[in-house]
Design an enzyme around this catalytic site. Structure first.
Site, PDB file in Angstrom:
ATOM      1  N   GLY A  94     -18.560  -1.186 -14.360  1.00  0.00           N
ATOM      2  CA  GLY A  94     -17.743  -1.902 -12.944  1.00  0.00           C
ATOM      3  C   GLY A  94     -19.380  -2.004 -12.085  1.00  0.00           C
ATOM      4  O   GLY A  94     -19.888  -1.040 -11.480  1.00  0.00           O
ATOM      5  N   ASN A 130     -14.437   3.324   5.172  1.00  0.00           N
ATOM      6  CA  ASN A 130     -13.324   3.044   4.386  1.00  0.00           C
ATOM      7  C   ASN A 130     -11.919   3.541   5.664  1.00  0.00           C
ATOM      8  O   ASN A 130     -11.045   4.072   5.275  1.00  0.00           O
ATOM      9  CB  ASN A 130     -12.741   3.673   3.075  1.00  0.00           C
ATOM     10  CG  ASN A 130     -12.861   4.800   3.098  1.00  0.00           C
ATOM     11  OD1 ASN A 130     -13.091   5.630   3.043  1.00  0.00           O
ATOM     12  ND2 ASN A 130     -11.751   5.324   2.206  1.00  0.00           N
ATOM     13  N   SER A 179       1.025  -1.264  -0.057  1.00  0.00           N
ATOM     14  CA  SER A 179      -0.358  -0.544   0.143  1.00  0.00           C
ATOM     15  C   SER A 179       1.070   1.545  -0.144  1.00  0.00           C
ATOM     16  O   SER A 179       1.448   0.949   1.175  1.00  0.00           O
ATOM     17  CB  SER A 179      -1.159   0.120   1.048  1.00  0.00           C
ATOM     18  OG  SER A 179      -1.412   1.160   1.678  1.00  0.00           O
ATOM     19  N   TYR A 226      -5.242   3.642  -9.947  1.00  0.00           N
ATOM     20  CA  TYR A 226      -4.276   4.484  -9.942  1.00  0.00           C
ATOM     21  C   TYR A 226      -2.373   4.261  -9.764  1.00  0.00           C
ATOM     22  O   TYR A 226      -1.171   4.952  -9.850  1.00  0.00           O
ATOM     23  CB  TYR A 226      -4.073   5.311  -8.687  1.00  0.00           C
ATOM     24  CG  TYR A 226      -4.309   4.324  -7.406  1.00  0.00           C
ATOM     25  CD1 TYR A 226      -4.752   4.098  -6.449  1.00  0.00           C
ATOM     26  CD2 TYR A 226      -2.784   3.566  -6.675  1.00  0.00           C
ATOM     27  CE1 TYR A 226      -5.084   3.449  -5.447  1.00  0.00           C
ATOM     28  CE2 TYR A 226      -2.697   3.323  -5.726  1.00  0.00           C
ATOM     29  CZ  TYR A 226      -3.698   2.813  -5.077  1.00  0.00           C
ATOM     30  OH  TYR A 226      -3.619   1.734  -4.238  1.00  0.00           O
ATOM     31  N   ASP A 278     -14.183   7.521  -0.242  1.00  0.00           N
ATOM     32  CA  ASP A 278     -13.698   7.249  -1.202  1.00  0.00           C
ATOM     33  C   ASP A 278     -14.705   7.956  -2.270  1.00  0.00           C
ATOM     34  O   ASP A 278     -14.781   8.606  -3.168  1.00  0.00           O
ATOM     35  CB  ASP A 278     -13.955   5.945  -1.926  1.00  0.00           C
ATOM     36  CG  ASP A 278     -13.032   4.831  -2.181  1.00  0.00           C
ATOM     37  OD1 ASP A 278     -11.876   5.552  -1.312  1.00  0.00           O
ATOM     38  OD2 ASP A 278     -13.081   3.868  -0.943  1.00  0.00           O
ATOM     39  N   LYS A 335     -13.773  -3.487   3.376  1.00  0.00           N
ATOM     40  CA  LYS A 335     -14.486  -1.885   3.289  1.00  0.00           C
ATOM     41  C   LYS A 335     -15.875  -2.324   4.092  1.00  0.00           C
ATOM     42  O   LYS A 335     -17.024  -1.850   4.681  1.00  0.00           O
ATOM     43  CB  LYS A 335     -14.507  -0.936   1.822  1.00  0.00           C
ATOM     44  CG  LYS A 335     -12.973  -0.479   1.812  1.00  0.00           C
ATOM     45  CD  LYS A 335     -13.842  -0.287   0.423  1.00  0.00           C
ATOM     46  CE  LYS A 335     -11.955   0.479  -0.061  1.00  0.00           C
ATOM     47  NZ  LYS A 335     -12.479   1.092  -1.223  1.00  0.00           N
ATOM     48  N   GLY A 372      -6.882   7.626 -11.199  1.00  0.00           N
ATOM     49  CA  GLY A 372      -6.842   7.723 -10.115  1.00  0.00           C
ATOM     50  C   GLY A 372      -5.797   7.703  -9.214  1.00  0.00           C
ATOM     51  O   GLY A 372      -6.028   8.367  -7.606  1.00  0.00           O
ATOM     52  N   THR A 375      -9.008  -1.013   3.395  1.00  0.00           N
ATOM     53  CA  THR A 375      -9.342  -1.439   1.780  1.00  0.00           C
ATOM     54  C   THR A 375     -10.211  -2.381   1.672  1.00  0.00           C
ATOM     55  O   THR A 375     -10.505  -3.594   2.506  1.00  0.00           O
ATOM     56  CB  THR A 375      -7.475  -1.189   1.075  1.00  0.00           C
ATOM     57  OG1 THR A 375      -7.805  -1.244   0.331  1.00  0.00           O
ATOM     58  CG2 THR A 375      -7.029  -1.487   1.730  1.00  0.00           C
ATOM     59  N   GLY A 387     -18.365  -2.997  -8.255  1.00  0.00           N
ATOM     60  CA  GLY A 387     -17.693  -3.177  -7.163  1.00  0.00           C
ATOM     61  C   GLY A 387     -17.949  -1.655  -6.044  1.00  0.00           C
ATOM     62  O   GLY A 387     -18.964  -0.926  -6.359  1.00  0.00           O
ATOM     63  N   GLY A 388     -17.392  -1.976  -5.231  1.00  0.00           N
ATOM     64  CA  GLY A 388     -17.278  -0.856  -3.899  1.00  0.00           C
ATOM     65  C   GLY A 388     -16.950   0.098  -4.731  1.00  0.00           C
ATOM     66  O   GLY A 388     -17.939   1.213  -4.362  1.00  0.00           O
TER      67      GLY A 388
END
Ligand code: NAP
Length: 543
Positions: free
Chosen positions: A384, A340, A256, A484, A356, A312, A505, A308, A386-387
């Site tokens: 997408g 998050n 990370s 990103y 986010d 989440k 990103g 993360t 997802g989250g």
């Protein structure tokens, strides 16, 4: 581990130049046992020429080392080193390290050890202290409290050392408890990737020392930082009893970039805090047990957490279900169904946020001139389901955009649309579109919320949608990639080549990290520094 004394002394000088205070020479391979005059001479040379005070350790194979001679011979080595005579240009080591299992094996051995080290009954003038150590490379010793009591019952050792392989972050808490209850200088380390916290936070709890490697040993000794990481990234010298603890919970989390960014920010504003990677294995139970244990240990001063993938949703669930403390859930996080960020207040209550959402909203508004109304009636297409897509849906619909959601799994896209509609505020427009027709949709803003194009992912060279086709359908459109790493994805590159405006990103990452930082420190985030630290770190870890 010393193979060549000259090279080891060179490394010790480098460690000193990088800021180390003490060096350990592992002589297991150098010293072959009884009668090894060369091995003895090499060990004497290390002690004499060491640029730093040194620990000499000759670890037996049975204890995880490589020495396979007689114990009596390595204890005779220690005795000889401790009796070094400055008049003959000899220098004693500052410490020798011997395992408790060997030390406690016989009174005879113990007596011999005592001859070479400083202790309350010592008759001679001896400058070398004894580190009495215990290691468990499989897990926490079952008899830990008995072991501690036995070792603390020994008057001779100057320092006690406990090290065991951590199986979860919770092992660090036990290591800190040992430090808090120490009766003399003590080292308590959790080994392995879960144990980094015990190494970095040792000064907070009065640990005698911590170990760091000269070179990256993350593959051979996970959890052991380099000297550079310890002193630079984690600001080891600035850590003290009042240091507040922060971290990122995820799995995997070792790479990370958040620790680089937040620690640089703490340093820039003079904030007494440290931010660590906190690996928590997949699954609700491990997440819940770990976070509650860390929060329950109030003396840890855990004051904030980033959460993360894959936790989440678990964070929001915990905040909704846990009754052991007061949780305050931000309405946007509640709507997104995922969170998050945890902010731990002075009274132990916890605020839960989803930064986010702002991480998408602020750069998206910026792309349309800024101002709260900049997205009103704009057509936004989210790729997408997802989250990240959920956060994008909450952000963009909330800002008045007409939101379409598309995913390769149409059912999942439909579900997300339904969930967002359930909590819909009046006037919001949200609907699904088919994945196949996504490039032909007329859109002012297309947001990639899939991992396509991500370095280290399954399709680092691919694009989530054909940028040239998007440019044909929406010539003045903006492409926003939440990926990103790399900061310029293949999709953004192709979009710019096709004449589209782009948002990367990294802007989302920096914006959401800045919101976390501000919630934790109550100070403005040094955003320019964040951007630079994130960019530099990606340069180091990128493809
Ligand atoms: P997630 O919950 O796993 O959702 C990923 C979505 O992408 C799912 O809808 C998934 O579809 C879809 N997908 C995955 N591979 C695909 C493929 N090859 N083709 C088409 N669709 C595909 O992940 P997330 O948390 O939303 O994160 C998504 C991305 O957002 C991450 O990769 C990350 O780069 C980015 N992100 C960035 C930031 C930031 O600060 N910049 C923050 C959070 C996330 P299925 O359900 O069919 O698998």
């Amino acid at each position: 581990m010393v193979d060549d004394p000259g090279a080891a002394l060179g490394d010790a000088a480098l460690a000193r130049d990088l800021g180390a205070d003490l060096v350990e020479f592992r002589v297991d391979r150098l010293f072959q046992g009884e009668g090894d005059a060369d091995g003895l001479a090499a060990a004497l040379r290390l002690c004499r020429e060491s640029p730093l005070p040194c620990i000499v350790t000759c670890r037996a194979a049975a204890e995880g080392g490589e020495y396979d001679g007689e114990d009596a011979a390595r204890i005779a080595l220690y005795e000889r080193l401790g009796a070094a005579d400055p008049a003959r240009d000899e220098h004693p080591p500052r410490y020798v390290d011997l395992e408790f299992a060997t030390y406690s094996r016989s009174a005879n051995l113990r007596q011999k050890v005592h001859l070479g080290v400083d202790h309350p009954g010592q008759q001679r003038d001896v400058a070398t202290g004894l580190i009495l150590s215990t290691h468990d490379f499989t897990g926490r010793p079952a008899n830990l409290s008995r072991l501690v009591a036995s070792m603390q019952g020994e008057p001779a050792p100057s320092v006690l050392k406990f090290a065991w392989k951590a199986r979860s972050l919770r092992d660090n808490l036990e290591a800190f408890e040992l430090l808090r209850e120490r009766d003399r200088p003590t080292i308590a380390l959790a080994m392995g990737e879960f144990g980094l916290m015990s190494r970095v936070l040792a000064p907070k709890f009065g640990g005698f020392l911590t170990f760091a490697s000269l070179r990256d040993s993350s593959t051979t000794a996970p959890g052991q930082p380099t000297v550079r990481e310890l002193l630079g990234r984690y600001r080891f010298r600035a850590i003290g009893p009042a240091t507040r603890v922060f971290g990122v919970i995820g799995w995997p989390v070792a790479h990370s970039i958040s620790p680089h960014v937040h620690n640089a920010g703490f340093e820039a504003i003079g904030f007494d805090g440290v931010y660590l990677p906190m690996p928590v294995a997949e699954g609700w139970e491990s997440f819940k047990a770990t976070l509650l244990s860390l929060l329950d240990a109030r003396w840890l001063d855990l004051r904030g957490v980033s959460v993360t993938i894959p936790h989440k949703k678990n964070l929001l669930r915990l905040a909704r279900e846990d009754r052991t403390r007061r949780w305050v859930i931000d309405p946007l996080a509640d709507r997104a169904g995922a969170a998050n960020t945890v902010v731990v207040n002075d009274d132990g209550s916890c605020a839960v946020l989803n930064t986010d959402i702002g991480g998408i909203l602020v750069p998206a508004l910026g792309a349309f001139g800024g101002g709260p109304g900049a997205l009103r009636e704009k057509r936004a297409l989210i790729l997408g389901a997802g989250g990240a897509a959920r956060a994008a849906g909450v952000a963009l619909a909330g800002a008045g955009a007409r939101v379409s959601i598309t995913a390769r799994d149409a059912a999942r896209a439909g579900e997300l649309v339904e969930q967002l509609k359930e909590s819909q505020r009046s006037g919001e427009k949200i609907g699904p579109v088919p994945w196949e027709g996504r490039c032909a949709e007329r859109a002012d803003l297309v947001v990639n919320c899939t991992p396509i194009g991500m370095s280290g992912g399954a399709q680092p060279q691919e694009q989530p949608a054909d940028a040239a086709l998007i440019a044909r359908a929406s010539p003045s459109g903006v492409l926003f990639d939440t990926v990103y790493n790399p900061s310029l994805t293949p999709w953004l590159r192709a979009g710019a080549a096709a004449g589209l405006r782009t948002v990367g990103g990294l802007e989302m990452f920096v914006t959401q990290a800045a919101a976390q930082f501000e919630a934790w420190t109550s100070a403005p985030a040094p955003v320019t520094l964040f951007r630079r630290a994130a960019g530099e770190t990606l340069g180091l870890t990128g493809p």
